[in-house]
Motif scaffolding. Structure first.
Motif, short mmCIF file in Angstrom:
data_model
loop_
_atom_site.label_atom_id
_atom_site.label_comp_id
_atom_site.label_asym_id
_atom_site.label_seq_id
_atom_site.Cartn_x
_atom_site.Cartn_y
_atom_site.Cartn_z
N GLN A 200 -14.55 13.04 -19.65
CA GLN A 200 -14.02 12.03 -18.74
C GLN A 200 -15.20 11.43 -17.99
N ASP A 202 -15.92 8.38 -16.91
CA ASP A 202 -15.67 7.52 -15.75
C ASP A 202 -15.48 8.36 -14.50
N GLU A 203 -14.70 9.44 -14.63
CA GLU A 203 -14.48 10.33 -13.48
C GLU A 203 -15.77 11.05 -13.10
N ARG A 205 -18.78 9.93 -13.46
CA ARG A 205 -19.62 8.96 -12.76
C ARG A 205 -19.12 8.70 -11.34
N ALA A 206 -17.81 8.59 -11.20
CA ALA A 206 -17.24 8.36 -9.87
C ALA A 206 -17.59 9.51 -8.92
N ASP A 209 -21.35 9.35 -8.12
CA ASP A 209 -21.62 8.24 -7.19
C ASP A 209 -21.15 8.59 -5.78
#
Length: 494
Positions: A200, A202-203, A205-206, A209
Motif C-alpha cells: 500500500q 500511497d498509505e 507515503r502518506a 510525509d
C-alpha cells in the motif's frame, strides 16, 4: 454563612485543544472505537509533572470525573478515540498484522502530546487477547516511564494509573488497570512495515510525509542523498535510535522485547514490558523470561536495534528508491552509537576530554565488573563518591580481583589528575544515579498495591523523580538487592 453547593466547588472539565493529525491520515490507519468501561475504578498513582505538561488542573485530576475518564469509562470532550494498525517482526520473525490490541489513542493536545489509554479493552487488533492490562504491569510501566525521564533518557511518559477489581486471567487471576501514556507520537517502525508488506504505497507515503512534516521537517530541506527526504528520515531515525541505545547501555537498562513494533519512530523508549535495570553486571543477562533464545540480552541490544532499523529501511525502500541509498542512510548508526556510548561512559568516569586510551580504560572496567558480577548501579555511585572524597576502599571492596582493580585504578587516577577530581566528581554525581527501578523495588510496590497500600509506590515515585540526589534516610532503596530478587521472573504476560 451560606456555603456554595458541592457541585459549584467541583473543578471544571479541562477544555483541551485537540489536534487529530494521525486520525486525519484516514481509516486505513486505524479503527475508531471507544474504550470498554471497567467497574469501580480507583486511583493507583499520578504524575503531577505530566499533568502540568498537558495543562491539566490538579484539582480536576483528583476528581471522580478524571478517574472515570482515565479508566476509559467516560469520554474526554473533543477526543477522538482510535486504535491504530501496524505489523512487525517479533523475536526476529515476521508476525504479520498486529496493532493496538489494548491501547486506544484519544488524540493529540495543543501541547504536542498524544494521550493513550493502555488496558482499556478489546480492539480489532487484540488477536484473541482480552485487551486488558493488569495492575502489576501497569505499575511497572508508570514508575519506569517517569524514572527514565528523570534519568534524561527519551521515553513515553505516564500520566496516571487507575485500578479496578475486574478480574483478568494471566498465569493466575489478577485485577485490571489502565495506564495513561503520553508521548509526542506512538508511531512505530511496525506502522511502516505494515503498509510496505501490503504494498500500500500511497498509505506508506502518506505516513512518511506525516512523520517528516510533523516531527522531522529538516528532512525536507536536506541536501544529503540527492535531496531524498525519505532517506534523510531513515538516517535521522537511525541516529536517534543509536543515541537512545547508548543511554540504555550506559545506565544498564534492558528493554526485554525489542520487536520492531516496539520501536519508536521518534527514538523514544516505548512499551515497558519485561524490562530490568541490571543488578549484577552480566553482559549476557536476559530479563525476559519469555526470551528463551536470549535474542534481547543486554549486550545484544545495540545490534538488535540496527537489525530493526534495517527492517525499517526495507519498509521505506519503495519511497527511497535505491537500496544503496537506504543502506547509506543506515550507515551513520555504526558511528553514532559508539560515539554516544563513549561519551556517556566518559561522563560516568567524570572525564570531559576524549583521549586515545579511553576505549581501553572503559573496556577494562567493564571487564572487571563482568568478571566479578559487580552491582552496576552501586559500583558507579560508589566510584562517584570515591572521586569526591578520595577514599576508594568501598569501591575496592566490591571486587574479588583486588589486584586487577588496583591496576585499573592506577590508570584511571592518572586521568583524574589531569581532569581535576572536584570537577570529575560533580559530573559523575549528575551522571551516575543512586536510585533506579530495580525489579525487587517494583515488586515490593506491586505487592503492597495489591493490598490497597500505595505508599510504597509513592515513595518510589519520589525517589526515582530525583535519582541523582542522596535522599538521606532512604538508603535501603539504594542497597544491594535481596537474595529473593533473583527469583523474580518477568515475562511478556501483562
Amino acid at each position: 454563612m451560606n456555603l456554595p453547593a458541592a457541585e459549584a466547588l467541583a473543578p471544571d472539565t479541562p477544555a483541551l485543544a485537540w489536534r487529530h493529525g494521525f486520525a486525519d491520515l484516514g481509516p486505513a490507519f486505524y479503527t475508531e472505537l471507544r474504550p470498554t468501561p471497567l467497574p469501580d475504578p480507583h486511583w493507583v498513582g499520578q504524575s503531577a509533572e505530566v499533568a502540568g505538561l498537558l495543562g491539566l488542573d490538579g484539582r480536576w485530576m483528583a476528581s471522580d470525573e478524571a478517574l472515570q475518564t482515565f479508566t476509559g469509562n467516560a469520554p474526554l470532550a473533543g477526543s477522538r478515540p482510535l486504535a491504530s494498525v501496524y505489523s512487525g517482526h517479533q523475536f526476529g520473525v515476521w508476525a504479520g498484522q498486529l496493532g493496538d490490541g489494548r491501547a486506544i489513542l484519544l488524540g493529540e493536545t495543543a501541547q504536542g502530546q498524544e494521550i493513550q489509554l493502555k488496558g482499556c479493552g478489546r480492539t480489532p487488533y487484540s488477536r484473541m487477547g482480552d485487551g486488558r492490562a493488569v495492575l502489576r504491569s501497569s505499575i511497572r510501566e508508570f514508575l519506569c516511564s517517569e524514572a527514565m525521564h528523570a534519568l534524561g533518557i527519551p521515553t513515553t511518559r505516564a500520566l496516571c494509573v487507575t485500578g479496578s477489581p475486574a478480574p483478568v486471567r494471566r498465569e493466575e487471576i489478577e485485577t485490571a488497570a489502565v495506564v495513561t501514556r503520553v508521548a509526542p507520537s506512538f508511531i512505530r517502525f511496525g506502522h511502516f512495515e505494515h503498509f510496505a508488506a501490503r504494498e500500500q504505497i500511497d498509505e506508506l507515503r502518506a505516513l512518511a510525509d506525516y512523520v517528516i512534516d510533523r516531527y522531522y521537517p529538516e528532512c525536507r530541506a536536506t541536501s544529503a542523498f540527492g535531496g531524498n527526504a525519505y532517506a534523510a528520515l531513515l538516517q535521522a531515525v537511525s541516529e536517534r535510535t543509536a543515541a537512545l541505545l547508548a543511554q540504555w547501555q550506559a545506565v544498564g537498562f534492558c528493554h526485554g522485547v525489542m520487536n520492531t513494533d516496539n520501536m519508536s519512530i521518534l527514538g523514544l523508549t516505548i512499551d515497558y514490558g519485561p524490562f530490568q535495570f541490571l543488578d549484577a553486571f552480566v553482559p549476557g543477562h536476559v530479563c525476559n523470561h519469555s526470551d528463551t533464545q536470549g535474542r534481547y540480552a543486554y549486550n545484544r541490544q545495540p545490534n538488535v536495534a540496527y537489525w530493526n532499523l534495517f527492517c525499517l529501511g526495507q519498509a521505506l525502500l519503495p519511497l527511497i528508491g535505491e537500496q544503496e541509498v537506504a543502506l547509506a542512510a543506515l550507515e551513520s548508526y555504526k558511528s553514532v552509537f559508539p560515539a554516544e556510548f563513549m561519551a556517556r561512559m566518559r561522563a560516568k568516569l567524570g572525564l570531559r576530554t576524549a583521549r586515545e586510551g579511553d576505549v581501553a580504560l572503559i573496556d577494562g572496567v567493564l571487564l572487571l565488573l563482568a568478571q566479578g558480577r559487580v552491582d552496576h548501579t552501586i559500583f558507579w555511585r560508589r566510584l562517584s563518591r570515591a572521586v569526591a572524597g578520595g577514599d576508594f576502599t568501598p569501591v575496592r571492596d566490591l571486587f574479588l580481583d583486588r589486584e586487577g582493580w588496583d591496576r585499573w585504578l592506577l590508570s584511571y587516577s592518572e586521568l583524574l589528575a589531569q581532569e581535576g577530581s572536584a570537577q570529575a566528581a560533580d559530573l559523575m554525581q549528575q551522571t551516575n544515579p543512586r536510585f533506579v527501578l530495580r525489579n525487587h523495588l517494583g515488586e515490593q510496590a506491586i505487592r503492597a498495591a495489591k493490598l490497597g497500600d500505595f505508599s510504597e509506590l509513592q515513595t518510589l515515585q519520589r525517589l526515582l523523580a530525583r535519582p541523582f540526589d542522596e535522599h538521606p534516610g532512604f538508603d535501603a532503596w539504594a542497597d544491594f538487592p535481596p537474595d529473593w530478587a533473583s527469583s523474580i521472573e518477568i515475562s511478556c504476560s501483562s
